[in-house]
Motif scaffolding. Structure first.
Motif, PDB file in Angstrom:
ATOM      1  N   SER A  52       0.824  -1.214   0.000  1.00  0.00           N
ATOM      2  CA  SER A  52       0.000   0.000   0.000  1.00  0.00           C
ATOM      3  C   SER A  52       0.859   1.265   0.000  1.00  0.00           C
ATOM      4  CB  SER A  52      -0.948   0.006   1.205  1.00  0.00           C
ATOM      5  OG  SER A  52      -0.238   0.239   2.411  1.00  0.00           O
ATOM      6  N   HIS A  53       2.173   1.099  -0.052  1.00  0.00           N
ATOM      7  CA  HIS A  53       3.117   2.218  -0.072  1.00  0.00           C
ATOM      8  C   HIS A  53       4.008   2.100  -1.311  1.00  0.00           C
ATOM      9  CE1 HIS A  53       2.033   1.963   4.225  1.00  0.00           C
ATOM     10  NE2 HIS A  53       2.143   3.272   4.180  1.00  0.00           N
ATOM     11  N   PRO A  54       3.530   2.573  -2.470  1.00  0.00           N
ATOM     12  CA  PRO A  54       4.341   2.476  -3.694  1.00  0.00           C
ATOM     13  C   PRO A  54       5.527   3.443  -3.653  1.00  0.00           C
ATOM     14  CG  PRO A  54       2.325   3.704  -4.115  1.00  0.00           C
ATOM     15  CD  PRO A  54       2.230   3.197  -2.697  1.00  0.00           C
ATOM     16  N   GLU A  55       6.386   3.361  -4.662  1.00  0.00           N
ATOM     17  CA  GLU A  55       7.588   4.200  -4.704  1.00  0.00           C
ATOM     18  C   GLU A  55       7.294   5.655  -5.034  1.00  0.00           C
ATOM     19  OE1 GLU A  55      11.130   2.903  -6.622  1.00  0.00           O
ATOM     20  OE2 GLU A  55      10.709   0.797  -6.186  1.00  0.00           O
ATOM     21  N   ASP A  56       6.087   5.931  -5.509  1.00  0.00           N
ATOM     22  CA  ASP A  56       5.733   7.320  -5.786  1.00  0.00           C
ATOM     23  C   ASP A  56       4.326   7.588  -5.253  1.00  0.00           C
ATOM     24  OD1 ASP A  56       4.158   5.933  -7.559  1.00  0.00           O
ATOM     25  OD2 ASP A  56       4.991   6.828  -9.353  1.00  0.00           O
ATOM     26  N   GLY A  57       3.913   8.837  -5.328  1.00  0.00           N
ATOM     27  CA  GLY A  57       2.614   9.208  -4.797  1.00  0.00           C
ATOM     28  C   GLY A  57       2.708   9.637  -3.341  1.00  0.00           C
ATOM     29  N   PRO A  58       1.584   9.964  -2.742  1.00  0.00           N
ATOM     30  CA  PRO A  58       1.597  10.518  -1.383  1.00  0.00           C
ATOM     31  C   PRO A  58       1.812   9.497  -0.273  1.00  0.00           C
ATOM     32  CG  PRO A  58      -0.649  10.366  -2.178  1.00  0.00           C
ATOM     33  CD  PRO A  58       0.242   9.979  -3.334  1.00  0.00           C
ATOM     34  N   HIS A  59       1.643   8.213  -0.571  1.00  0.00           N
ATOM     35  CA  HIS A  59       1.757   7.177   0.467  1.00  0.00           C
ATOM     36  C   HIS A  59       3.029   6.369   0.224  1.00  0.00           C
ATOM     37  CE1 HIS A  59      -2.753   7.824   0.151  1.00  0.00           C
ATOM     38  NE2 HIS A  59      -2.270   8.592   1.113  1.00  0.00           N
ATOM     39  N   ARG A  60       4.057   6.723   0.966  1.00  0.00           N
ATOM     40  CA  ARG A  60       5.404   6.199   0.736  1.00  0.00           C
ATOM     41  C   ARG A  60       5.896   5.354   1.900  1.00  0.00           C
ATOM     42  NH1 ARG A  60       8.446   9.528  -3.279  1.00  0.00           N
ATOM     43  NH2 ARG A  60       6.789  10.693  -4.298  1.00  0.00           N
ATOM     44  N   LEU A  61       6.831   4.499   1.583  1.00  0.00           N
ATOM     45  CA  LEU A  61       7.607   3.736   2.564  1.00  0.00           C
ATOM     46  C   LEU A  61       9.065   3.912   2.169  1.00  0.00           C
ATOM     47  CD1 LEU A  61       8.313   1.516   4.685  1.00  0.00           C
ATOM     48  CD2 LEU A  61       7.762  -0.168   2.906  1.00  0.00           C
ATOM     49  N   MET A  62       9.856   4.433   3.097  1.00  0.00           N
ATOM     50  CA  MET A  62      11.285   4.596   2.844  1.00  0.00           C
ATOM     51  C   MET A  62      12.051   3.923   3.967  1.00  0.00           C
ATOM     52  SD  MET A  62      11.247   8.469   1.403  1.00  0.00           S
ATOM     53  CE  MET A  62      12.563   8.263   0.220  1.00  0.00           C
ATOM     54  N   VAL A  63      13.172   3.319   3.625  1.00  0.00           N
ATOM     55  CA  VAL A  63      13.978   2.607   4.613  1.00  0.00           C
ATOM     56  C   VAL A  63      15.359   3.233   4.697  1.00  0.00           C
ATOM     57  CG1 VAL A  63      12.741   0.429   4.240  1.00  0.00           C
ATOM     58  CG2 VAL A  63      14.849   0.865   2.991  1.00  0.00           C
ATOM     59  N   ALA A  64      15.933   3.144   5.882  1.00  0.00           N
ATOM     60  CA  ALA A  64      17.338   3.516   6.095  1.00  0.00           C
ATOM     61  C   ALA A  64      18.107   2.215   6.181  1.00  0.00           C
ATOM     62  CB  ALA A  64      17.493   4.325   7.379  1.00  0.00           C
ATOM     63  N   GLU A  65      19.093   2.073   5.311  1.00  0.00           N
ATOM     64  CA  GLU A  65      19.856   0.835   5.215  1.00  0.00           C
ATOM     65  C   GLU A  65      21.333   1.116   5.439  1.00  0.00           C
ATOM     66  OE1 GLU A  65      19.541  -2.597   2.022  1.00  0.00           O
ATOM     67  OE2 GLU A  65      20.575  -0.868   1.190  1.00  0.00           O
ATOM     68  N   ASP A  66      21.953   0.302   6.257  1.00  0.00           N
ATOM     69  CA  ASP A  66      23.409   0.343   6.432  1.00  0.00           C
ATOM     70  C   ASP A  66      24.002  -0.205   5.142  1.00  0.00           C
ATOM     71  OD1 ASP A  66      26.041  -0.856   6.930  1.00  0.00           O
ATOM     72  OD2 ASP A  66      25.690  -0.302   9.019  1.00  0.00           O
ATOM     73  N   THR A  67      24.767   0.615   4.432  1.00  0.00           N
ATOM     74  CA  THR A  67      25.267   0.190   3.114  1.00  0.00           C
ATOM     75  C   THR A  67      26.302  -0.920   3.210  1.00  0.00           C
ATOM     76  OG1 THR A  67      26.890   1.982   3.117  1.00  0.00           O
ATOM     77  CG2 THR A  67      24.782   2.395   2.002  1.00  0.00           C
ATOM     78  N   GLY A  68      26.981  -1.041   4.344  1.00  0.00           N
ATOM     79  CA  GLY A  68      27.960  -2.112   4.510  1.00  0.00           C
ATOM     80  C   GLY A  68      27.290  -3.457   4.730  1.00  0.00           C
ATOM     81  N   SER A  69      26.407  -3.526   5.714  1.00  0.00           N
ATOM     82  CA  SER A  69      25.770  -4.789   6.074  1.00  0.00           C
ATOM     83  C   SER A  69      24.443  -5.016   5.356  1.00  0.00           C
ATOM     84  CB  SER A  69      25.514  -4.836   7.577  1.00  0.00           C
ATOM     85  OG  SER A  69      24.543  -3.863   7.936  1.00  0.00           O
ATOM     86  N   GLN A  70      23.927  -3.983   4.706  1.00  0.00           N
ATOM     87  CA  GLN A  70      22.608  -3.991   4.064  1.00  0.00           C
ATOM     88  C   GLN A  70      21.494  -4.252   5.071  1.00  0.00           C
ATOM     89  OE1 GLN A  70      23.301  -6.683   0.702  1.00  0.00           O
ATOM     90  NE2 GLN A  70      23.397  -4.856  -0.573  1.00  0.00           N
ATOM     91  N   ARG A  71      21.733  -3.937   6.312  1.00  0.00           N
ATOM     92  CA  ARG A  71      20.748  -4.106   7.380  1.00  0.00           C
ATOM     93  C   ARG A  71      19.825  -2.887   7.427  1.00  0.00           C
ATOM     94  NH1 ARG A  71      21.530  -2.619  13.052  1.00  0.00           N
ATOM     95  NH2 ARG A  71      19.749  -3.448  14.165  1.00  0.00           N
ATOM     96  N   ILE A  72      18.532  -3.148   7.579  1.00  0.00           N
ATOM     97  CA  ILE A  72      17.543  -2.078   7.721  1.00  0.00           C
ATOM     98  C   ILE A  72      17.663  -1.503   9.136  1.00  0.00           C
ATOM     99  CG2 ILE A  72      15.084  -1.489   7.725  1.00  0.00           C
ATOM    100  CD1 ILE A  72      16.118  -2.236   4.953  1.00  0.00           C
ATOM    101  N   LEU A  73      17.926  -0.198   9.218  1.00  0.00           N
ATOM    102  CA  LEU A  73      18.088   0.479  10.498  1.00  0.00           C
ATOM    103  C   LEU A  73      16.818   1.206  10.928  1.00  0.00           C
ATOM    104  CD1 LEU A  73      21.631   1.996   9.911  1.00  0.00           C
ATOM    105  CD2 LEU A  73      21.029  -0.114  11.132  1.00  0.00           C
ATOM    106  N   GLY A  74      15.874   1.358  10.006  1.00  0.00           N
ATOM    107  CA  GLY A  74      14.627   2.031  10.337  1.00  0.00           C
ATOM    108  C   GLY A  74      13.807   2.252   9.090  1.00  0.00           C
ATOM    109  N   TYR A  75      12.581   2.730   9.303  1.00  0.00           N
ATOM    110  CA  TYR A  75      11.731   3.075   8.167  1.00  0.00           C
ATOM    111  C   TYR A  75      10.775   4.188   8.546  1.00  0.00           C
ATOM    112  CZ  TYR A  75       7.897   0.205  10.115  1.00  0.00           C
ATOM    113  OH  TYR A  75       6.914  -0.325  10.907  1.00  0.00           O
ATOM    114  N   VAL A  76      10.249   4.832   7.524  1.00  0.00           N
ATOM    115  CA  VAL A  76       9.283   5.913   7.679  1.00  0.00           C
ATOM    116  C   VAL A  76       8.171   5.683   6.661  1.00  0.00           C
ATOM    117  CG1 VAL A  76      10.475   7.467   6.059  1.00  0.00           C
ATOM    118  CG2 VAL A  76       9.027   8.443   7.844  1.00  0.00           C
TER     119      VAL A  76
END
Length: 172
Positions: A52-76
């Motif tokens: 329900s959160h596509p890459e565009d439009g008003p309803h978004r999901l974005m993640v913060a990823e550690d680029t070394g480990s590729q671990r998700i550190l959070g989301y909004v």
């Protein structure tokens, strides 16, 4: 815990993130009153939320990823505020940061990226409900221009007690 000097990338959330996002959210379901969900989710149960959160439009999901480990550190996320059509120019926002990644500016990075992505959308207001007490979340939201509107007293019951929810608003 990841080293402080690791690089963090904020990007749209994708289906490959589903398991990590579900694990992160389930921590807050099990351990805190930050969310009023009371039962953990499987990744499959969480899939409709992600989709329900596509890459565009008003309803978004974005993640913060550690680029070394590729671990998700959070989301909004920015999600529909209410279902009726007249609310279409309003969104509800929420931020979750991995419990061992707090105080690293992850929430700030996520909100910066989200509000930049939403800048060209037909949106008028963002709202955030913050279960109390949660001073870190209040500070984050106020840093981004959210102002306190009021508090719903004892709005939810979890862990055998009632919790207040403070509501915040931001002009977009």
């Amino acid at each position: 815990m990841p080293p402080e000097h690791t690089e963090v990338q904020v990007r749209p959330g994708v289906e490959d993130d589903l398991e990590a996002l579900t694990d992160l959210y389930n921590h807050y379901v099990r351990e805190t009153a930050i969310t009023f969900d009371t039962a953990v989710f499987s990744p499959e149960e969480r899939r409709p939320w992600l989709l329900s959160h596509p890459e565009d439009g008003p309803h978004r999901l974005m993640v913060a990823e550690d680029t070394g480990s590729q671990r998700i550190l959070g989301y909004v996320t920015s999600s529909p505020f209410r279902p009726k059509p007249a609310y279409g120019t309003s969104v509800e926002t929420t931020v979750y940061v991995a419990p061992d990644a707090g105080r690293r500016g992850i929430g700030t990075l996520l909100y910066k990226a989200l509000f930049a992505a939403l800048a060209d959308e037909d949106l008028h207001r963002a709202y955030a409900g913050i279960a109390q007490p949660n001073e870190a979340s209040v500070r984050l939201h106020e840093r981004f221009g959210f102002r306190h509107l009021g508090t719903y007293r004892e709005a939810g019951r979890k862990f055998g007690r009632y919790w207040d929810v403070a509501w915040y608003e931001k002009e977009l």
